[in-house]
Design a protein around this motif. Structure first.
Motif: not given
Length: 785
Positions: A387-389, A418-422, A456-459, A510-512
């Motif tokens: 988890v390096p994001a 913004p999603d995870w409060g981290t 979570a690479v996309a993030s 999760s993206t292209a």
């Protein structure tokens, strides 16, 4: 000696506690247990200086900074130094009654020189010597005198090359330089502590043996690298410690070691000194894991959350059960949800505070090594979620580590997730990138992990990920791509593949984004080099296929393309087909409960779906509990519903049948090169009929580089189809797997045991066969030898 925090409920005063050490505390034990030293609780009131104190031998500014923890060079004040008229000895020993130095002489003789008290725990004496001798320090507390080596007589235990590489952000074995390391230094055994804190005014070591008061153990700053270091003689494995950081605003904060290789069991938060004594037994596995590239080899993954797979088991107890279970089911790999230490179990490990420490909830680092070793000895590879994001905001961990944004970006808009409060890592800072790249290598080298699934690479890739306009700043080219994150991922992948032969990195992306699994040196049409991952989760296939399966069969013809669209892009990346933990929690329902119909139809749908999935191009991943059609969503508190497999349970056959199917799918899969050899090559797949919309059927061939093809036919309608004609190569076929077989809980309908081709053109082929298709089923057929 236990490394527990001292018991403050004993009724002893802090002064008495600080002086209540036994003789064994002043010399290293053979076992490596940390000795207790001579400081008391930070919460206690300091004792008054004894009467008759000597004149202060320190300049007032140096004295103030030393006592307040803001001196960058305590070794320049403490220890032994040349002074006018001889050698000045100075020690800082709060709560001590007296202190002396024992100067070593010939034939074992030692000269004792008493040090004069200067107040606040400072003692010193000027001795008329021409040279600085070898010496020890004798400190007297209420319980008596204790003799130990002086930490401030040692040169730095960190080399110039280490510091150079740290400064450049290129230390690929960072864990050997920073953190705590038991070692022999200048002939003395102890522990070197080193931490990167470039914004700190000062850093002190606070530990269980100091009663969490860092006054007596200030660390020195090593040049402009931002690294602080201290070698403490006699301290060994098992010692609990933190760093007392003095921020630029003067605030003091205890912080866990970012490079700690072991930790206390949460909710405790201290770091633990550790050294490995493990002897690996997997030499053959490690020697041969790179023989065949992963994308050209069988790769069937069982995803596991270790704390809940069998709740209550330790790493070593898991090693007795997990390898045997996975081997029986025929999976080639396990994927472990994050193992690195995390304070909140409900995060499932995705909010990491100690990136270099396996969670202590299940045992020691060597216990985790034992589990990996056991899996390897069973022929099972180990993938670890990484988890390096982002990281949590706990104020004892990485957030504003040295009083300012350090591991996170200095721009709050880029630091806040913004999603995870981290907080998100500052991928543009070389030392932070080094921290993460070395961490990836660390797990592969120190724990023999065979690969990393990167969360979570996309993030990381997009500056505007989950952000509204005005909440992000475009890159230097005006785009939304996070160029620093791209560079980090490329460096991480290139480093892992260079240093760790046979290891694989897997992107949850999760993206292209173009080129996730393209080599880093190859530039794609977007102008970016490849990210360099070995595999990528196919989130599109997962979403589309589950969407199709969720429809009642009568409506599936309107969604037929959801099962075929994946082949439009199937070879754009090297894919894994994931039915992961994310798909069976938070109201998404378990896999079997995503299926329509009554209980029999739900199980039949799941069996047919798994048969389709295992035959589809790409590797497979299945989360624990789904292998036996667990009806409930996954709970991290109690794990899979193993009782469903109990023979005394009336419907156990329903669940055991699905598990039997998974075992047979894996057995046929690994024995059939057509199903994995050309997974990333269009030559490995041919549609027979991908357009049978009215029938809800899909048929295709899987082809190997050489050898026999495999014919897969899926019937997602709840009816038996008799005399179903398919155009095939001119060969006789025989079924090798039928998901509707009675032993799996099926109806028993089946294709004929021998299917002979007829010269009837069909599906663009000169020959065809007719067969019986069971309801809600997938059948695999192979040429009859």
């Amino acid at each position: 000696m236990s490394s527990r925090t001292p018991d403050r409920s004993s009724g002893r005063t802090p002064e008495a506690a600080a002086r209540g050490y036994s003789e064994e505390t002043v010399r290293p034990k053979a076992s490596g247990t940390a000795p207790r030293a001579d400081a008391a609780s930070a919460a206690s009131t300091r004792k008054e200086s004894p009467k008759g104190t000597a004149p202060n031998s320190l300049a007032e500014g140096d004295r103030w900074r030393l006592l307040h923890g803001t001196h960058h060079d305590p070794h320049g004040l403490l220890g032994a130094h040349h002074d006018a008229g001889g050698v000045r000895f100075r020690v800082l020993k709060p709560y001590a009654h007296a202190a002396a130095v024992l100067i070593e002489g010939g034939a074992g003789a030692a000269r004792r020189v008493e040090l004069a008290a200067e107040g606040d725990g400072l003692f010193s004496a000027l001795v008329p010597l021409e040279r600085i001798p070898a010496y020890k320090v004798a400190v007297t507390y209420e319980d008596g005198e204790h003799v130990a080596d002086d930490p401030y007589r040692f040169l730095p235990a960190l080399g110039e090359l280490d510091l150079h590489l740290i400064g450049e952000g290129r230390h690929e074995e960072l864990w050997r330089a920073l953190g705590s390391r038991v070692m022999e230094h200048e002939g003395v055994t102890g522990t070197r502590f080193a931490v990167w804190a470039p914004n700190a005014q000062g850093v002190r070591l606070a530990a269980d043996f100091t009663f969490w008061d860092g006054t007596a153990y200030p660390m020195r700053s090593l040049g402009g690298t931002g690294v602080w270091e201290l070698f403490v003689p006699g301290v060994g494995a098992g010692t609990a410690y933190k760093y007392e950081i003095v921020a630029r605003d003067g605030g003091h904060k205890l912080r866990a070691d970012p490079m700690a290789r072991a930790t206390e069991v949460p909710p405790k938060t201290a770091s633990i000194v550790t050294e490995s004594a493990y002897e690996w037994r997997d030499r053959e596995w490690m020697a041969h894991r790179a023989d065949v590239p992963v994308h050209r080899a069988p790769f069937s993954v069982y995803e596991v959350h270790l704390p809940s797979w069998r709740p209550g088991l330790t790493y070593r107890q898991l090693a007795e059960q997990l390898p045997a279970y996975v081997k029986e089911l025929g999976f080639t790999h396990v994927e472990l949800m994050p193992v690195a230490e995390h304070p909140f179990g409900g995060s499932w490990g995705y909010q990491v505070t100690s990136y270099y420490a396996p969670t202590s909830r299940l045992g020691t680092p060597d216990d985790f090594r034992f589990l990996v070793d056991a899996l390897h000895l069973a022929g099972i590879g180990v993938i670890m979620d990484w988890v390096p994001a982002h990281f949590p905001k706990d104020d004892w961990a990485l957030a504003k580590f040295d009083g300012q944004a350090l591991y996170e970006h200095q721009d709050p808009r880029m630091a806040e997730h913004p999603d995870w409060g981290t907080l998100e890592f500052d991928f543009g800072r070389s030392e932070v990138r080094n921290f993460l790249v070395a961490n990836a290598v660390y797990w592969c080298e120190e724990f023999h992990v065979d690969g990393l699934r990167v969360d979570a690479v996309a993030s990381m890739l997009y500056l505007d990920y989950s952000r509204e306009p005005g909440q992000w700043t475009p890159n230097a080219h005006g785009g939304r791509e996070n160029l620093d994150a791209v560079a980090f991922l490329q460096e991480m992948n290139a480093t892992v593949y260079r240093r760790c032969p046979g290891a694989v990195t897997i992107a949850e992306e999760s993206t292209a984004w173009d080129g996730v699994t393209r080599p880093t040196h190859l530039v794609g049409p977007t102008g970016f080099g490849g990210l360099g991952f070995g595999l990528k989760w196919n989130m599109g296939w997962m979403h589309d296929s589950l969407e199709y399966m969720g429809h009642e069969p009568v409506h599936r013809k309107y969604h037929h393309n959801e099962m075929t669209f994946s082949m439009v892009y199937a070879y754009s990346e090297n894919y894994v087909l994931p039915i992961s933990h994310d798909e069976v929690v938070h109201g998404k329902r378990s896999l079997v409960n995503k299926m329509p119909g009554d209980w029999w139809q739900q199980r039949a749908n799941q069996r047919a779906y798994l048969g389709f999935m295992w035959a589809h191009p790409g590797k497979q991943l299945l989360f624990m509990g789904q292998e036996f059609a667990q009806g409930a969503e996954w709970s991290h508190d109690h794990g899979p519903d193993w009782w469903l497999l109990d023979e005394t349970y009336s419907a156990a056959g329903d669940h055991r049948g699905v598990r039997e199917l998974v075992r047979d799918l894996n057995a046929v899969y690994t024995a059939t090169p057509a199903l994995w050899q050309l997974d990333t090559d269009p030559a490995g797949f041919e549609w027979i009929d991908g357009g049978a919309i009215e029938d809800n059927t899909f048929s295709f061939l899987r082809l190997p580089a050489t050898g026999e093809p495999l014919l897969c036919v899926s019937n997602f309608a709840p009816v038996v189809r008799h005399d179903y004609r398919l155009g095939t190569p001119d060969t006789q076929w025989t079924p090798v797997l039928n998901t509707d077989a009675p032993r799996y809980g099926g109806s028993g309908a089946a294709p004929e045991p021998l299917l002979k081709p007829e010269p009837v053109p069909w599906h663009g082929r000169p020959h065809s066969i007719t067969l019986t298709l069971p309801p809600l089923s997938t059948v695999w057929l192979k040429p009859l030898a």
